[in-house]
Write a protein that holds these residues in place. Sequence first.
Motif, PDB file in Angstrom:
ATOM      1  N   ARG A 285    -101.025   9.207   8.460  1.00  0.00           N
ATOM      2  CA  ARG A 285    -102.124  10.129   8.269  1.00  0.00           C
ATOM      3  C   ARG A 285    -103.119  10.064   9.429  1.00  0.00           C
ATOM      4  NH1 ARG A 285    -105.160  11.880   3.644  1.00  0.00           N
ATOM      5  NH2 ARG A 285    -103.160  12.171   2.629  1.00  0.00           N
ATOM      6  N   ALA A 286    -103.191   8.900  10.082  1.00  0.00           N
ATOM      7  CA  ALA A 286    -104.162   8.756  11.169  1.00  0.00           C
ATOM      8  C   ALA A 286    -103.752   7.615  12.092  1.00  0.00           C
ATOM      9  CB  ALA A 286    -105.557   8.486  10.604  1.00  0.00           C
ATOM     10  N   ALA A 287    -104.312   7.651  13.300  1.00  0.00           N
ATOM     11  CA  ALA A 287    -104.164   6.546  14.246  1.00  0.00           C
ATOM     12  C   ALA A 287    -105.563   6.081  14.634  1.00  0.00           C
ATOM     13  CB  ALA A 287    -103.396   6.997  15.480  1.00  0.00           C
ATOM     14  N   TYR A 288    -105.824   4.789  14.498  1.00  0.00           N
ATOM     15  CA  TYR A 288    -107.103   4.215  14.920  1.00  0.00           C
ATOM     16  C   TYR A 288    -106.891   3.546  16.271  1.00  0.00           C
ATOM     17  CZ  TYR A 288    -109.631   5.240  10.644  1.00  0.00           C
ATOM     18  OH  TYR A 288    -110.276   5.903   9.632  1.00  0.00           O
ATOM     19  N   VAL A 289    -107.528   4.084  17.309  1.00  0.00           N
ATOM     20  CA  VAL A 289    -107.291   3.589  18.666  1.00  0.00           C
ATOM     21  C   VAL A 289    -108.596   3.414  19.436  1.00  0.00           C
ATOM     22  CG1 VAL A 289    -104.963   4.550  18.915  1.00  0.00           C
ATOM     23  CG2 VAL A 289    -106.946   5.976  19.476  1.00  0.00           C
ATOM     24  N   ALA A 290    -108.542   2.546  20.442  1.00  0.00           N
ATOM     25  CA  ALA A 290    -109.672   2.359  21.366  1.00  0.00           C
ATOM     26  C   ALA A 290    -109.132   2.594  22.773  1.00  0.00           C
ATOM     27  CB  ALA A 290    -110.260   0.959  21.214  1.00  0.00           C
ATOM     28  N   PRO A 291    -108.941   3.880  23.160  1.00  0.00           N
ATOM     29  CA  PRO A 291    -108.231   4.168  24.408  1.00  0.00           C
ATOM     30  C   PRO A 291    -108.991   3.786  25.664  1.00  0.00           C
ATOM     31  CG  PRO A 291    -108.986   6.211  23.359  1.00  0.00           C
ATOM     32  CD  PRO A 291    -109.270   5.100  22.411  1.00  0.00           C
ATOM     33  N   SER A 292    -110.319   3.729  25.633  1.00  0.00           N
ATOM     34  CA  SER A 292    -111.068   3.448  26.863  1.00  0.00           C
ATOM     35  C   SER A 292    -110.952   1.985  27.263  1.00  0.00           C
ATOM     36  CB  SER A 292    -112.549   3.779  26.679  1.00  0.00           C
ATOM     37  OG  SER A 292    -112.707   5.121  26.371  1.00  0.00           O
ATOM     38  N   HIS A 293    -111.007   1.103  26.290  1.00  0.00           N
ATOM     39  CA  HIS A 293    -110.998  -0.333  26.570  1.00  0.00           C
ATOM     40  C   HIS A 293    -110.499  -0.988  25.300  1.00  0.00           C
ATOM     41  CE1 HIS A 293    -113.250  -4.282  27.502  1.00  0.00           C
ATOM     42  NE2 HIS A 293    -112.218  -4.206  28.307  1.00  0.00           N
ATOM     43  N   GLN A 294    -109.191  -1.085  25.202  1.00  0.00           N
ATOM     44  CA  GLN A 294    -108.562  -1.546  23.970  1.00  0.00           C
ATOM     45  C   GLN A 294    -109.049  -2.948  23.622  1.00  0.00           C
ATOM     46  OE1 GLN A 294    -105.813  -3.862  23.185  1.00  0.00           O
ATOM     47  NE2 GLN A 294    -105.711  -3.084  21.094  1.00  0.00           N
ATOM     48  N   TYR A 295    -109.317  -3.157  22.337  1.00  0.00           N
ATOM     49  CA  TYR A 295    -109.720  -4.492  21.906  1.00  0.00           C
ATOM     50  C   TYR A 295    -108.532  -5.166  21.271  1.00  0.00           C
ATOM     51  CZ  TYR A 295    -112.012  -8.387  19.681  1.00  0.00           C
ATOM     52  OH  TYR A 295    -112.353  -9.662  19.318  1.00  0.00           O
ATOM     53  N   PRO A 296    -108.184  -6.393  21.646  1.00  0.00           N
ATOM     54  CA  PRO A 296    -108.867  -7.265  22.597  1.00  0.00           C
ATOM     55  C   PRO A 296    -108.249  -7.293  23.992  1.00  0.00           C
ATOM     56  CG  PRO A 296    -107.364  -8.552  21.260  1.00  0.00           C
ATOM     57  CD  PRO A 296    -107.159  -7.112  20.868  1.00  0.00           C
ATOM     58  N   LEU A 297    -107.094  -6.649  24.233  1.00  0.00           N
ATOM     59  CA  LEU A 297    -106.409  -6.874  25.508  1.00  0.00           C
ATOM     60  C   LEU A 297    -106.984  -6.059  26.657  1.00  0.00           C
ATOM     61  CD1 LEU A 297    -102.680  -7.330  24.405  1.00  0.00           C
ATOM     62  CD2 LEU A 297    -104.358  -9.085  25.006  1.00  0.00           C
ATOM     63  N   GLY A 298    -107.785  -5.039  26.351  1.00  0.00           N
ATOM     64  CA  GLY A 298    -108.538  -4.383  27.409  1.00  0.00           C
ATOM     65  C   GLY A 298    -107.824  -3.281  28.153  1.00  0.00           C
ATOM     66  N   ALA A 299    -106.623  -2.887  27.712  1.00  0.00           N
ATOM     67  CA  ALA A 299    -105.921  -1.806  28.413  1.00  0.00           C
ATOM     68  C   ALA A 299    -106.702  -0.503  28.293  1.00  0.00           C
ATOM     69  CB  ALA A 299    -104.533  -1.629  27.815  1.00  0.00           C
ATOM     70  N   THR A 300    -106.578   0.342  29.333  1.00  0.00           N
ATOM     71  CA  THR A 300    -107.066   1.713  29.259  1.00  0.00           C
ATOM     72  C   THR A 300    -105.852   2.598  29.059  1.00  0.00           C
ATOM     73  OG1 THR A 300    -108.895   1.208  30.719  1.00  0.00           O
ATOM     74  CG2 THR A 300    -108.275   3.526  30.501  1.00  0.00           C
ATOM     75  N   MET A 301    -105.897   3.425  28.073  1.00  0.00           N
ATOM     76  CA  MET A 301    -104.726   4.246  27.765  1.00  0.00           C
ATOM     77  C   MET A 301    -104.459   5.216  28.906  1.00  0.00           C
ATOM     78  SD  MET A 301    -104.039   6.575  24.410  1.00  0.00           S
ATOM     79  CE  MET A 301    -103.262   5.510  23.229  1.00  0.00           C
ATOM     80  N   SER A 302    -103.206   5.295  29.343  1.00  0.00           N
ATOM     81  CA  SER A 302    -102.845   6.161  30.470  1.00  0.00           C
ATOM     82  C   SER A 302    -102.898   7.617  30.039  1.00  0.00           C
ATOM     83  CB  SER A 302    -101.439   5.817  30.950  1.00  0.00           C
ATOM     84  OG  SER A 302    -100.502   6.159  29.946  1.00  0.00           O
ATOM     85  N   ALA A 303    -102.966   8.493  31.068  1.00  0.00           N
ATOM     86  CA  ALA A 303    -103.069   9.929  30.783  1.00  0.00           C
ATOM     87  C   ALA A 303    -101.856  10.417  30.002  1.00  0.00           C
ATOM     88  CB  ALA A 303    -103.212  10.705  32.089  1.00  0.00           C
ATOM     89  N   SER A 304    -100.672   9.936  30.351  1.00  0.00           N
ATOM     90  CA  SER A 304     -99.484  10.462  29.666  1.00  0.00           C
ATOM     91  C   SER A 304     -99.455  10.000  28.211  1.00  0.00           C
ATOM     92  CB  SER A 304     -98.207  10.076  30.410  1.00  0.00           C
ATOM     93  OG  SER A 304     -97.947   8.705  30.252  1.00  0.00           O
ATOM     94  N   ARG A 305     -99.860   8.763  27.961  1.00  0.00           N
ATOM     95  CA  ARG A 305     -99.929   8.293  26.576  1.00  0.00           C
ATOM     96  C   ARG A 305    -100.961   9.079  25.777  1.00  0.00           C
ATOM     97  NH1 ARG A 305     -98.398   2.726  26.064  1.00  0.00           N
ATOM     98  NH2 ARG A 305     -96.241   2.641  26.768  1.00  0.00           N
ATOM     99  N   ARG A 306    -102.072   9.422  26.438  1.00  0.00           N
ATOM    100  CA  ARG A 306    -103.100  10.201  25.747  1.00  0.00           C
ATOM    101  C   ARG A 306    -102.541  11.546  25.283  1.00  0.00           C
ATOM    102  NH1 ARG A 306    -108.897   8.669  27.371  1.00  0.00           N
ATOM    103  NH2 ARG A 306    -108.524   6.529  28.008  1.00  0.00           N
ATOM    104  N   LEU A 307    -101.830  12.201  26.214  1.00  0.00           N
ATOM    105  CA  LEU A 307    -101.282  13.509  25.864  1.00  0.00           C
ATOM    106  C   LEU A 307    -100.211  13.378  24.784  1.00  0.00           C
ATOM    107  CD1 LEU A 307    -101.211  15.061  29.442  1.00  0.00           C
ATOM    108  CD2 LEU A 307    -102.861  15.495  27.597  1.00  0.00           C
ATOM    109  N   GLN A 308     -99.395  12.313  24.900  1.00  0.00           N
ATOM    110  CA  GLN A 308     -98.386  12.038  23.862  1.00  0.00           C
ATOM    111  C   GLN A 308     -99.029  11.872  22.487  1.00  0.00           C
ATOM    112  OE1 GLN A 308     -96.260   8.644  25.834  1.00  0.00           O
ATOM    113  NE2 GLN A 308     -94.824   8.947  24.117  1.00  0.00           N
ATOM    114  N   LEU A 309    -100.108  11.103  22.478  1.00  0.00           N
ATOM    115  CA  LEU A 309    -100.791  10.812  21.206  1.00  0.00           C
ATOM    116  C   LEU A 309    -101.371  12.098  20.605  1.00  0.00           C
ATOM    117  CD1 LEU A 309    -101.730   8.607  19.211  1.00  0.00           C
ATOM    118  CD2 LEU A 309    -103.797   8.352  20.590  1.00  0.00           C
TER     119      LEU A 309
END
Lengths: 515, 515
Positions: A285-309
């Motif tokens: 029903r939903a995805a809870y994400v922190a794309p700018s600065h993922q907690y705790p590992l700190g990844a920034t979601m890439s542009a292609s993953r953003r569009l995929q999501l």
Amino acid sequence: MVGYNNHLSQHPYDHYDSAMKKTASGFSPLICLDRKAGKPLYSQVYDAFRAAIVGGNLRAGQRIPSTRALSSELRISRIPVLNAYAQLLAEGYFKSRVGSGTFVSSSLPDLLTPSQDYSARSTRVLAMPRPIARRSSLIPRYERPAWVSGHGAFSLSQPAVDAFPFHVWSKLVARYWRDLHRSALQYGDPMGFKELREAIGAYLRAARSVRCEWQQIMIVSGSQQALDISARVLLDAGSPVWIEEPGYWLTRHMLTAAGCRLVPVPVDNDGLDVAVGVERCSKARAAYVAPSHQYPLGATMSASRRLQLLEWAQSAASWIVEDDYDSEYRYDSKPIASLQGLDHSSRVIYIGTFSKVLFPSLRVGYIVIPSDLVEHFVAIRHAMDVSPSHLYQVVFADFINEGHFSRHIRRMRLVYGGRREVLVNCIRKELDSVLQVHGAEAGLHLTVTLPKGYRDRVISARAARQNLWLWPLSPSYLGTTPRQGLILGFGGATVAEIPDAVRRLRAVLTSDRAR
Amino acid sequence: MVGYNNHLSQHPYDHYDSAMKKTASGFSPLICLDRKAGKPLYSQVYDAFRAAIVGGNLRAGQRIPSTRALSSELRISRIPVLNAYAQLLAEGYFKSRVGSGTFVSSSLPDLLTPSQDYSARSTRVLAMPRPIARRSSLIPRYERPAWVSGHGAFSLSQPAVDAFPFHVWSKLVARYWRDLHRSALQYGDPMGFKELREAIGAYLRAARSVRCEWQQIMIVSGSQQALDISARVLLDAGSPVWIEEPGYWLTRHMLTAAGCRLVPVPVDNDGLDVAVGVERCSKARAAYVAPSHQYPLGATMSASRRLQLLEWAQSAASWIVEDDYDSEYRYDSKPIASLQGLDHSSRVIYIGTFSKVLFPSLRVGYIVIPSDLVEHFVAIRHAMDVSPSHLYQVVFADFINEGHFSRHIRRMRLVYGGRREVLVNCIRKELDSVLQVHGAEAGLHLTVTLPKGYRDRVISARAARQNLWLWPLSPSYLGTTPRQGLILGFGGATVAEIPDAVRRLRAVLTSDRAR
């Protein structure tokens, strides 16, 4: 609060006075007078006080109302009250001090201590079943582990509060009270104070490329309440929800309390692995994400993953809750626009907080709501807590509109950038062979992973005994094979303090008992 | 907030200035510079601003950062920023005023107006289903009917804020900021600030005969959040719950949002009719009641009903949530102890608020939790919104501990007692043949019922056009045969204002169109 009792420190009744400060002053106990009873009024007043004291409703050291106040409250003459007080004083239930008033005496012979009484009640409690909601039995106990009990290096979520412009803030607070309008004391709009919503809208459009009008912005008490409201509007009990693995533990608790089914989706250097999510549960029903600065590992979601999501959300008719909890501060890399700004089908609920930018006890955050959902968010929010507190909304709107906010962010970006650099350099210098650094490009914390054999909870507990506050990484995993690591905040320690703190961390890590 | 812009009123740029106050100042748009691109830096900066303005991320009149601030943020020299700004000024995207800075121009030819863009997005939204939680589709829309849009006679839940000792309160606020300790800026205890919990405990034990220790007291944002938290800890989706009929509409909304099954139990002059409740649903998980001053009819629950209710709860293993929302003020009758104080099996969750005693925008209330449930309440609260806001907790604790609170209550009891008396007398004098008064013994409102043929919503809507704010009684009923009546607050109008307001009410009632 510290310091404002200092004017008492020379007073001979110092102990007494500070004890009084701890209890409420001058509350009357419940007194039911019966004018037709055979018993005289003074004796009824005496009995009521005695019963309240013996029953624990009035406690040692607590102030008693003046005879004048009490007789006016009871609508009787002062004489019976004076007589009752005299007897209570004579028998040692009351104690009087000239100029200070009358108090319940601190030492009473036949006084049932309240704690005895209290525990007696508690044991009787278990005679019958005490059913609670299933969701509240699933949520883990609230605990304060050793590593959250202090402030300083490397306390998480701790901004550099010493660099906050308190003189400006407290002037705005004083002005609020000076210019107060009556309407400011009434219940407010459940969406929040309009001027603050406009100011936040202007900020989010410019700095985060969020696409929004102020009518879509709801003021809440922080990102946690924002997450909670979003869940209550969007998710049913049993709804499957993607969460990041590893991820933010309080998001997990909140979704558990909402009765949802958690679907952990792994995170790599490009952020949430959307393909794995689709594989595990394409109809979440939903995805809870922190794309700018993922907690705790700190990844920034890439542009292609953003569009995929975003594509997934649109095709699966799902929601994305974007938790942008600390994206104000980016250091090396180029600024990253919000996921919400890329969304053309209004599937993203964008959430943020000012706990990290200003200070955590502020309790101001926001939700940017897709316009067709606003009415549902308002209805739920109103049923939850009516409307947000007024004072800080107004003060914060002034703080933004008079330019202090953008100045503060610019200044703090330099401060935190400096702290981050020193921390990363010190780790490289002192602990390069042991620790691998993740996610230091943004925010107020970085994460280090540990080599095989180290147990992060053991290290965090040992470090806490050395006044080093590190969160272990492994509790951020829902699955059974967590990585071992440590989450280091760099907001709360100065550039001068960090090198020594890292050396002390090395001592903890190189001790035998760390593994 | 009113008044603090007055110093601008003589300024020739008044209009411009006040427009600026409305938008945030000096936020930079997201600018991604590519040093390796063929395009010069100044042109990249120009493009970014132009795109942000055309795309609606920077709006007309919004302040632009200084060239110095921006070049430092982008880590480039000022030259390309100066060149970009010069071009944007020349083309009319920017407007500059000496001494004030640079702004986005207010009239732009090719500017897509943001509202067009916004509505274009909104229509695309409906292409796919947009599922929301079942409970959030069941809860009624949030509305502000005509009768809540003003303040004064007979506005509900409106205390006499003009009688509040603001000079004391604002001094305490100022002292808070002056003596601020760092720890006050961090997240607090999810149960609330200890000193305030102690002070409230002393108050409730003395004034309401509540049996409690401070460890059982949780600070919340008001009675609505208290109700909500209690439901989340105690109730499952589908749990049957007794509610008072008629009763408080926001309790009903909250329980609907929790997915519960509402079992309306009628209220008479002795309060909730427990026997009917047992008949309708003997195994309800909980009963939500206001025994001190039932809303809206104002009954005080009799002693025998109280004991019946407690016996039922113990034998059915159910909970009682006692909403003691306005019991500080009782007028004619003897004080009534809380239901919680009579409970020997810890089945009562006791809830209160200071919205009525101090002012609604304070957002401070409390829950007294049975001791074995404290851990569950904490866990849920922490997952909901972490911890309460700090400032007013400290200020309010000081306000209580320094004696202002008990003084304020005593004073206000006289003020409200006077207003109530005038209101009741005026109704008897002017409207005795039409209105029957209920529940005037306590609190800040009374209820009048109407003779056959009158429709309360019609009257409330008509009265609102005469600046008289009355809630209709009928929406307080869940069932289909509501009584018609009006709920009159007497907190917000003075003794001098009430007679005229009642005369105006008579004019509304005696008009033909009231029926």
